[in-house]
Enzyme design. Structure first.
Site, PDB file in Angstrom:
ATOM      1  N   GLU A  37       0.826  -1.207   0.000  1.00  0.00           N
ATOM      2  CA  GLU A  37       0.000   0.000   0.000  1.00  0.00           C
ATOM      3  C   GLU A  37       0.862   1.260   0.000  1.00  0.00           C
ATOM      4  OE1 GLU A  37      -3.040   0.147  -0.596  1.00  0.00           O
ATOM      5  OE2 GLU A  37      -3.648  -1.927  -0.340  1.00  0.00           O
ATOM      6  N   TYR A 120      -6.010   6.292   4.558  1.00  0.00           N
ATOM      7  CA  TYR A 120      -6.222   5.262   3.552  1.00  0.00           C
ATOM      8  C   TYR A 120      -5.444   3.991   3.878  1.00  0.00           C
ATOM      9  CZ  TYR A 120      -5.513   2.314  -0.383  1.00  0.00           C
ATOM     10  OH  TYR A 120      -5.411   1.175  -1.146  1.00  0.00           O
ATOM     11  N   ASP A 138     -10.177   5.468  -1.475  1.00  0.00           N
ATOM     12  CA  ASP A 138      -9.106   5.999  -2.316  1.00  0.00           C
ATOM     13  C   ASP A 138      -9.735   6.642  -3.552  1.00  0.00           C
ATOM     14  OD1 ASP A 138      -9.792   3.883  -4.016  1.00  0.00           O
ATOM     15  OD2 ASP A 138      -7.709   3.455  -4.527  1.00  0.00           O
ATOM     16  N   CYS A 193     -13.613   1.399 -14.655  1.00  0.00           N
ATOM     17  CA  CYS A 193     -14.211   2.723 -14.444  1.00  0.00           C
ATOM     18  C   CYS A 193     -13.101   3.759 -14.250  1.00  0.00           C
ATOM     19  CB  CYS A 193     -15.148   2.700 -13.244  1.00  0.00           C
ATOM     20  SG  CYS A 193     -16.214   4.151 -13.101  1.00  0.00           S
ATOM     21  N   CYS A 200     -17.305   1.343 -20.223  1.00  0.00           N
ATOM     22  CA  CYS A 200     -18.681   1.122 -19.781  1.00  0.00           C
ATOM     23  C   CYS A 200     -19.323  -0.081 -20.463  1.00  0.00           C
ATOM     24  CB  CYS A 200     -19.516   2.378 -20.025  1.00  0.00           C
ATOM     25  SG  CYS A 200     -18.917   3.850 -19.137  1.00  0.00           S
ATOM     26  N   CYS A 203     -18.532  -3.076 -18.283  1.00  0.00           N
ATOM     27  CA  CYS A 203     -18.658  -2.909 -16.831  1.00  0.00           C
ATOM     28  C   CYS A 203     -19.763  -3.814 -16.307  1.00  0.00           C
ATOM     29  CB  CYS A 203     -18.971  -1.451 -16.489  1.00  0.00           C
ATOM     30  SG  CYS A 203     -19.271  -1.172 -14.727  1.00  0.00           S
ATOM     31  N   CYS A 209     -25.679   2.135 -13.278  1.00  0.00           N
ATOM     32  CA  CYS A 209     -24.820   3.317 -13.107  1.00  0.00           C
ATOM     33  C   CYS A 209     -25.583   4.595 -13.439  1.00  0.00           C
ATOM     34  CB  CYS A 209     -23.585   3.197 -13.997  1.00  0.00           C
ATOM     35  SG  CYS A 209     -22.465   4.612 -13.853  1.00  0.00           S
TER      36      CYS A 209
END
Length: 294
Positions: A37, A120, A138, A193, A200, A203, A209
């Site tokens: 991370e 985070y 995030d 995304c 899209c 997705c 959406c």
């Protein structure tokens, strides 16, 4: 499709399409998850993988990193960017080694109190390493949630109270499902995304959406702050200095003449070297030469 159906579709998509990163799927220790991370901050995960693998082979736990020479730590950080993160990670390792017997603490307050660990990273470790129910927020997650549930483009910057409230509201009640939710939403934002060119048509939750239904208003809009250039900046000069030092054999110094040849603007160069010295990333010797810290 209701919120539960969205979560189920994302979970199925995650199981089938998640990238096989080495710190995922229970293959890394909590410390390894934290390292991934920290390395991934402002750096693409695909670039992080080889650095993470080499790093964990050399220093598999906090105690090992805490004992490593600073010069080796800075060199191993390579081209990940923002090298101060490497020393902050080593400072974190010392605290974990000395105060927590080489085991990461399991609470948000204890994690966020560690050197270099923010909201985070603390939340990500609790979710991905310890399986706790906590909203991980995030840029990718904020973008997906904002688009899907509010129909509005997320424009970056710090998370707003409304974005945090949305993330917490959408988090599944089950701890196990919340982990999958965090992972799948983040992954969707990273590979489907995306900010400028969302895919899209493939997705898994496109039919739900609100952003897509509204015609994707303001797609790719960012904050009005102009994009920062890199060429000629102090960041570039600092990187050139560290690159020259990393290429030297162990314990060697860069003499004054070689230092001066790194950058034509000597005033800017001197200021950047001074800032590196302040950050503990280099040592300035009396004869004007430089070396990585011992």
């Amino acid at each position: 499709m209701n919120d539960s159906d969205i979560a189920l579709r994302l979970s199925a998509w995650w199981e089938a399409h998640a990238r096989d990163l080495p710190w995922r799927f229970g293959r890394a220790t909590p410390w390894g998850v934290l390292v991934s991370e920290v390395m991934s901050q402002q750096t693409q995960m695909s670039r992080v993988v080889p650095y993470w693998q080499e790093w964990m082979n050399r220093w598999p736990d906090a105690r090992a990193l805490a004992a490593a020479p600073k010069a080796e730590v800075i060199t191993a950080w390579g081209r990940l960017g923002y090298p101060r993160r490497a020393l902050r990670l080593q400072e974190c390792a010392r605290v974990v080694s000395e105060e927590y017997s080489d085991e990461l603490p399991h609470t948000y307050d204890a994690l966020i109190a560690l050197p270099g660990i923010g909201d985070y990273t603390a939340s990500a470790v609790l979710s991905f390493a310890f399986g706790q129910r906590v909203a991980v927020i995030d840029t990718n997650i904020r973008r997906v949630l904002s688009r899907v549930f509010t129909g509005v483009e997320s424009r970056g910057g710090s998370a707003s109270p409304a974005e945090r409230a949305l993330a917490n509201r959408m988090l599944p009640e089950s701890a196990k499902r919340s982990v999958t939710w965090n992972q799948s939403v983040m992954e969707l934002g990273a590979v489907i995304c995306t900010a400028k060119s969302p895919l899209c048509d493939i997705c898994p939750i496109a039919s739900s959406c609100a952003f897509l239904k509204a015609g994707r208003p303001g797609l790719g809009e960012r904050r009005t702050r102009p994009r920062q250039r890199f060429q000629g900046t102090d960041r570039q000069v600092r990187g050139l200095v560290l690159a020259a030092l990393r290429e030297l054999p162990a314990h060697e110094t860069l003499d004054k003449g070689d230092v001066a040849s790194i950058w034509k603007d000597q005033v800017q160069l001197d200021a950047c070297i001074a800032s590196l010295d302040d950050d503990g990333l280099v040592e300035m010797l009396p004869d004007g030469s430089l070396r990585l810290p011992h």
